[in-house]
Scaffold this motif. Structure first.
Motif, PDB file in Angstrom:
ATOM      1  N   ALA A  44       0.824  -1.208   0.000  1.00 54.47           N
ATOM      2  CA  ALA A  44       0.000   0.000   0.000  1.00 54.47           C
ATOM      3  C   ALA A  44       0.861   1.262   0.000  1.00 54.47           C
ATOM      4  O   ALA A  44       0.511   2.265  -0.640  1.00 54.47           O
ATOM      5  N   ASP A  45       1.984   1.228   0.687  1.00 55.82           N
ATOM      6  CA  ASP A  45       2.892   2.377   0.682  1.00 55.82           C
ATOM      7  C   ASP A  45       3.378   2.688  -0.731  1.00 55.82           C
ATOM      8  O   ASP A  45       3.448   3.850  -1.148  1.00 55.82           O
ATOM      9  N   LEU A  46       3.714   1.643  -1.465  1.00 58.21           N
ATOM     10  CA  LEU A  46       4.220   1.848  -2.824  1.00 58.21           C
ATOM     11  C   LEU A  46       3.128   2.381  -3.756  1.00 58.21           C
ATOM     12  O   LEU A  46       3.385   3.246  -4.596  1.00 58.21           O
ATOM     13  N   VAL A  47       1.912   1.859  -3.608  1.00 60.36           N
ATOM     14  CA  VAL A  47       0.817   2.355  -4.436  1.00 60.36           C
ATOM     15  C   VAL A  47       0.494   3.802  -4.064  1.00 60.36           C
ATOM     16  O   VAL A  47       0.203   4.627  -4.937  1.00 60.36           O
ATOM     17  N   ALA A  48       0.560   4.135  -2.778  1.00 65.57           N
ATOM     18  CA  ALA A  48       0.345   5.519  -2.357  1.00 65.57           C
ATOM     19  C   ALA A  48       1.394   6.438  -2.976  1.00 65.57           C
ATOM     20  O   ALA A  48       1.092   7.566  -3.398  1.00 65.57           O
ATOM     21  N   ARG A  49       2.620   5.955  -3.058  1.00 64.95           N
ATOM     22  CA  ARG A  49       3.678   6.740  -3.700  1.00 64.95           C
ATOM     23  C   ARG A  49       3.359   6.962  -5.182  1.00 64.95           C
ATOM     24  O   ARG A  49       3.566   8.040  -5.734  1.00 64.95           O
ATOM     25  N   PHE A  50       2.819   5.912  -5.831  1.00 65.63           N
ATOM     26  CA  PHE A  50       2.421   6.029  -7.234  1.00 65.63           C
ATOM     27  C   PHE A  50       1.300   7.053  -7.398  1.00 65.63           C
ATOM     28  O   PHE A  50       1.303   7.849  -8.337  1.00 65.63           O
ATOM     29  N   VAL A  51       0.351   7.053  -6.478  1.00 65.59           N
ATOM     30  CA  VAL A  51      -0.761   7.991  -6.552  1.00 65.59           C
ATOM     31  C   VAL A  51      -0.268   9.430  -6.411  1.00 65.59           C
ATOM     32  O   VAL A  51      -0.706  10.338  -7.124  1.00 65.59           O
ATOM     33  N   GLU A  52       0.673   9.638  -5.486  1.00 71.18           N
ATOM     34  CA  GLU A  52       1.145  10.993  -5.204  1.00 71.18           C
ATOM     35  C   GLU A  52       2.189  11.477  -6.201  1.00 71.18           C
ATOM     36  O   GLU A  52       2.296  12.670  -6.486  1.00 71.18           O
ATOM     37  N   HIS A  53       2.980  10.555  -6.725  1.00 68.75           N
ATOM     38  CA  HIS A  53       4.076  10.919  -7.632  1.00 68.75           C
ATOM     39  C   HIS A  53       4.035   9.984  -8.839  1.00 68.75           C
ATOM     40  O   HIS A  53       4.713   8.964  -8.865  1.00 68.75           O
ATOM     41  N   ARG A  54       3.233  10.336  -9.821  1.00 71.42           N
ATOM     42  CA  ARG A  54       3.049   9.488 -10.997  1.00 71.42           C
ATOM     43  C   ARG A  54       4.336   9.410 -11.811  1.00 71.42           C
ATOM     44  O   ARG A  54       5.008  10.425 -12.029  1.00 71.42           O
ATOM     45  N   LEU A  55       4.650   8.205 -12.281  1.00 69.64           N
ATOM     46  CA  LEU A  55       5.754   8.017 -13.208  1.00 69.64           C
ATOM     47  C   LEU A  55       5.249   8.245 -14.624  1.00 69.64           C
ATOM     48  O   LEU A  55       4.097   7.940 -14.943  1.00 69.64           O
ATOM     49  N   ALA A  56       6.104   8.748 -15.481  1.00 71.04           N
ATOM     50  CA  ALA A  56       5.714   8.981 -16.870  1.00 71.04           C
ATOM     51  C   ALA A  56       5.626   7.649 -17.611  1.00 71.04           C
ATOM     52  O   ALA A  56       6.567   6.849 -17.576  1.00 71.04           O
ATOM     53  N   GLY A  57       4.502   7.427 -18.270  1.00 67.02           N
ATOM     54  CA  GLY A  57       4.335   6.221 -19.070  1.00 67.02           C
ATOM     55  C   GLY A  57       4.090   4.991 -18.217  1.00 67.02           C
ATOM     56  O   GLY A  57       4.184   5.017 -16.986  1.00 67.02           O
ATOM     57  N   PRO A  58       3.761   3.869 -18.862  1.00 72.70           N
ATOM     58  CA  PRO A  58       3.534   2.616 -18.130  1.00 72.70           C
ATOM     59  C   PRO A  58       4.838   2.068 -17.573  1.00 72.70           C
ATOM     60  O   PRO A  58       5.925   2.399 -18.061  1.00 72.70           O
TER      61      PRO A  58
END
Length: 247
Positions: A140-154
């Motif tokens: 969940a921590d990693l997904v929260a990081r993805f939500v807050e700081h999106r990476l460019a592209g897949p």
């Protein structure tokens, strides 16, 4: 968010249940998982028989197919809209080094990545799921990081989490894949009918496991996260093979 979740241990696996509960905080969750354990299924698709989708008593959708079948069918006809994220796991056992070639857990995430979606595969390093809630918390921590700081592209991330209490998961290390020795020999037995049967042997021990590899990270008690790609082209051999053909 809408998150699609699958695995290779089957729709009743405790690792899947823990991952689903950890993902609910982010929005809508859809589970499409195999009916049975499909460890080692890799990226196989079922093409010689029809597939069925059923709903289990736990509310999860399950299929009589592989992890790749589950994600493929979900993305090409089962869901009305593509999800924002595909996650797979939490696998009961590590998927590091050469394991990623055979892993159904990684394959489920890889199928999402092939459709242009951010995808993450989660695995617990040691079998038995000791400290499973901690692993789910880390996911969940990693997904929260993805939500807050999106990476460019897949992207396609392969995450291996040591079986430790959450407060001891002190660091996440970005790593490259290590490499194993050759697998152990097959185990030969005789069936009750007198036929010779074979069991695939255990995976080989870590061979390339120095600093920077996933093996080294988890051996140090760190969470390993490895970005993966699909292109298998051996770029360094393109010139060699071209010369060989001209000769």
């Amino acid at each position: 968010m809408h998150i699609l979740i699958s695995n290779d241990d089957g729709y009743l696996a405790s690792g899947l249940v823990a991952l689903v509960e950890a993902m609910r905080r982010f929005g809508e969750v859809t589970v499409v998982a195999p009916e049975q354990n499909c460890s080692g299924a890799s990226n196989s698709l079922t093409l010689n028989r029809p597939l069925t989708v059923q709903k289990g008593s736990n509310g999860y959708l399950y299929m009589n197919g592989t992890p790749t079948d589950c994600v493929h069918v979900a993305l090409t006809g089962l869901l009305d809209h593509l999800p924002d994220l595909v996650v797979s796991g939490i696998n009961n056992g590590q998927n590091m080094g050469d394991d990623t070639i055979y892993s159904g857990t990684v394959a489920a995430a890889m199928e999402g990545y092939l459709f242009g979606l951010p995808s993450i595969a989660f695995s617990h390093v040691d079998k038995g799921h000791a400290h499973l809630e901690a692993a789910a918390h880390l996911a969940a921590d990693l997904v929260a990081r993805f939500v807050e700081h999106r990476l460019a592209g897949p992207f396609l991330l392969n995450v291996n989490i040591p079986n430790l209490p959450y407060d001891q998961l002190r660091e996440i290390r970005c790593t490259r894949l290590g490499k194993r020795h050759q697998a152990e020999p097959v185990i030969r037995e005789t069936s009750p009918r007198g036929e010779t049967i074979y069991w695939v042997g255990s995976a080989g021990e870590a061979r390339l496991a120095g600093p920077g590899t996933d093996f080294h990270a988890v051996a140090s008690g760190l969470v390993s996260i490895t970005p993966l790609q699909i292109d298998l082209t051996h770029v360094e051999q393109l010139g060699t093979i071209s010369d060989w053909l001209r000769a």
